[in-house]
Design an enzyme around this catalytic site. Structure first.
Site, PDB file in Angstrom:
ATOM      1  N   ALA A 255       0.829  -1.214   0.000  1.00  0.00           N
ATOM      2  CA  ALA A 255       0.000   0.000   0.000  1.00  0.00           C
ATOM      3  C   ALA A 255       0.864   1.264   0.000  1.00  0.00           C
ATOM      4  O   ALA A 255       0.583   2.226  -0.715  1.00  0.00           O
ATOM      5  CB  ALA A 255      -0.914   0.010   1.216  1.00  0.00           C
ATOM      6  N   ASP A 257       3.868   1.663  -1.172  1.00  0.00           N
ATOM      7  CA  ASP A 257       4.529   1.861  -2.471  1.00  0.00           C
ATOM      8  C   ASP A 257       3.558   2.486  -3.464  1.00  0.00           C
ATOM      9  O   ASP A 257       3.915   3.385  -4.226  1.00  0.00           O
ATOM     10  CB  ASP A 257       5.029   0.515  -3.016  1.00  0.00           C
ATOM     11  CG  ASP A 257       5.874  -0.230  -1.992  1.00  0.00           C
ATOM     12  OD1 ASP A 257       6.608   0.438  -1.236  1.00  0.00           O
ATOM     13  OD2 ASP A 257       5.776  -1.471  -1.929  1.00  0.00           O
TER      14      ASP A 257
HETATM   15  O1  KDG Z   1       6.420  -2.417   0.560  1.00  0.00           O
HETATM   16  C1  KDG Z   1       6.212  -3.773   0.251  1.00  0.00           C
HETATM   17  C2  KDG Z   1       7.479  -4.506   0.476  1.00  0.00           C
HETATM   18  O2  KDG Z   1       7.705  -4.588   1.844  1.00  0.00           O
HETATM   19  C3  KDG Z   1       7.495  -5.894  -0.074  1.00  0.00           C
HETATM   20  O3  KDG Z   1       7.127  -5.926  -1.429  1.00  0.00           O
HETATM   21  C4  KDG Z   1       8.804  -6.619   0.135  1.00  0.00           C
HETATM   22  O4  KDG Z   1      10.547  -5.065  -0.364  1.00  0.00           O
HETATM   23  C5  KDG Z   1      10.002  -5.788   0.434  1.00  0.00           C
HETATM   24  C6  KDG Z   1      10.531  -5.806   1.809  1.00  0.00           C
HETATM   25  O5  KDG Z   1      11.729  -5.619   1.958  1.00  0.00           O
HETATM   26  O6  KDG Z   1       9.779  -5.991   2.744  1.00  0.00           O
END
Ligand code: KDG
Length: 315
Positions: A255, A257
């Site tokens: 969410a 992002d």
């Molecule tokens: O914002 C979502 C991310 O947390 C997920 O896609 C995975 O990049 C990630 C992480 O490091 O948690």
């Protein structure tokens, strides 16, 4: 040319297909996710050309990530395959119908072996916006140096710099993270924080005070996100309140992002502040309605599905 450039670690993702303790899941769905590449997909769907830089292993998860991002129209030309390390993995458990939790297998993996020399600084400097997250900063010291180098290259080239604090307790402790997050906040134009992350950087306070305190460190655009209660922003010295878009929550991961992509793409498109904020809120809402970290992200012409009255966000 990509208007928005971002880099970080993208991981293979295995998601339990049923609710309950992970050990009783009979099947796991295969996918991938990563804060920065989620944002690149979100931007591309919203009509803003985006590039993702990062390292993946020479394995099926790496190929899944690169072909998946390419399929979404994200420019991955400057991404690299690391022949000596694997692609990181994460596993998503659904403990209840509403709660997901994530387990990482990422230490020493390809994404964390990112170094400043891997950065295509020409591409970064030519962009309108460089977006980074403090997830990358917490991966390794060379990844942190890459974040610093990216911000420097973007600022020198005249690109706007954007930072999502995205604290991940599995990567580093709160003290170390807070110091780095504070340093990076002081070097960027846009900062996105949850209420908790803002507290780590500027001390616990009301969201309005926290947004203003983040802005005082440097950024002209500072966000304190409040989940289902919306968000508060300090933009150009003025405090704004964002109403939440009420939707049934299926999977909240991703969410933030989508929210950041909504705001940044509207900023790049030259939209006035209230439309940027509305697009951020709508994009964030879309992300939580669907399983997966990025699959449910909206195209520009879909934004009005959640708010038919609001035609302007789609321009
Ligand atoms: O914002 C979502 C991310 O947390 C997920 O896609 C995975 O990049 C990630 C992480 O490091 O948690």
């Amino acid at each position: 040319v990509a208007d928005l450039v971002t880099f970080g670690e993208t991981l293979g993702l295995l998601t339990a297909e049923t609710v309950g303790p992970l050990r009783f899941s009979r099947s796991l769905a295969l996918g991938f996710g990563g804060s920065e590449s989620n944002l690149a997909v979100a931007a591309t769907r919203l009509g803003c050309p985006a590039a993702w830089l990062g390292r993946v292993g020479d394995d099926e998860f790496g190929r899944l990530i690169l072909t998946g991002l390419r399929g979404e129209g994200v420019d991955v030309e400057a991404a690299t395959v690391d022949p000596e390390a694997r692609t990181a993995l994460m596993i998503k458990e659904r403990r209840t119908a509403r709660d997901t939790s994530v387990l990482y297998y990422r230490e020493g993996c390809a994404g964390s072996r990112l170094r400043p020399a891997h950065l295509d600084t020409g591409r970064v400097a030519a962009a309108r916006v460089l977006h980074v997250t403090a997830i990358t900063a917490g991966l390794s010291s060379s990844a942190l140096d890459t974040v610093r180098a990216g911000i420097r290259a973007a600022s020198r080239g005249g690109a706007l710099t954007s930072l999502d604090l995205n604290y991940r307790a599995a990567l580093w402790g709160p003290r170390e993270a807070a110091g780095v997050m504070r340093e990076l906040t002081g070097r960027t134009d846009v900062v996105f924080a949850t209420h908790e992350e803002a507290g780590m950087v500027v001390g616990r306070s009301e969201p309005e005070t926290a947004a203003a305190a983040l802005a005082e460190l440097g950024p002209d655009h500072a966000f304190v996100k409040l989940g289902a209660r919306g968000a508060v922003a300090s933009i150009g010295g003025q405090v704004h309140h964002l109403d939440p878009v009420e939707v049934p929550v299926v999977d909240a991961v991703g969410a933030g992002d989508a929210f950041a992509a909504g705001y940044l793409t509207a900023l790049i498109a030259g939209q006035p502040v209230h439309q940027r904020l509305r697009r951020a809120a709508l994009a964030g809402a879309f992300a939580v309605t669907v399983d997966g970290d990025w699959e449910g992200l909206p195209r520009l012409d879909e934004l009005t599905l959640l708010d038919p009255a609001d035609e302007r966000v789609a321009r």
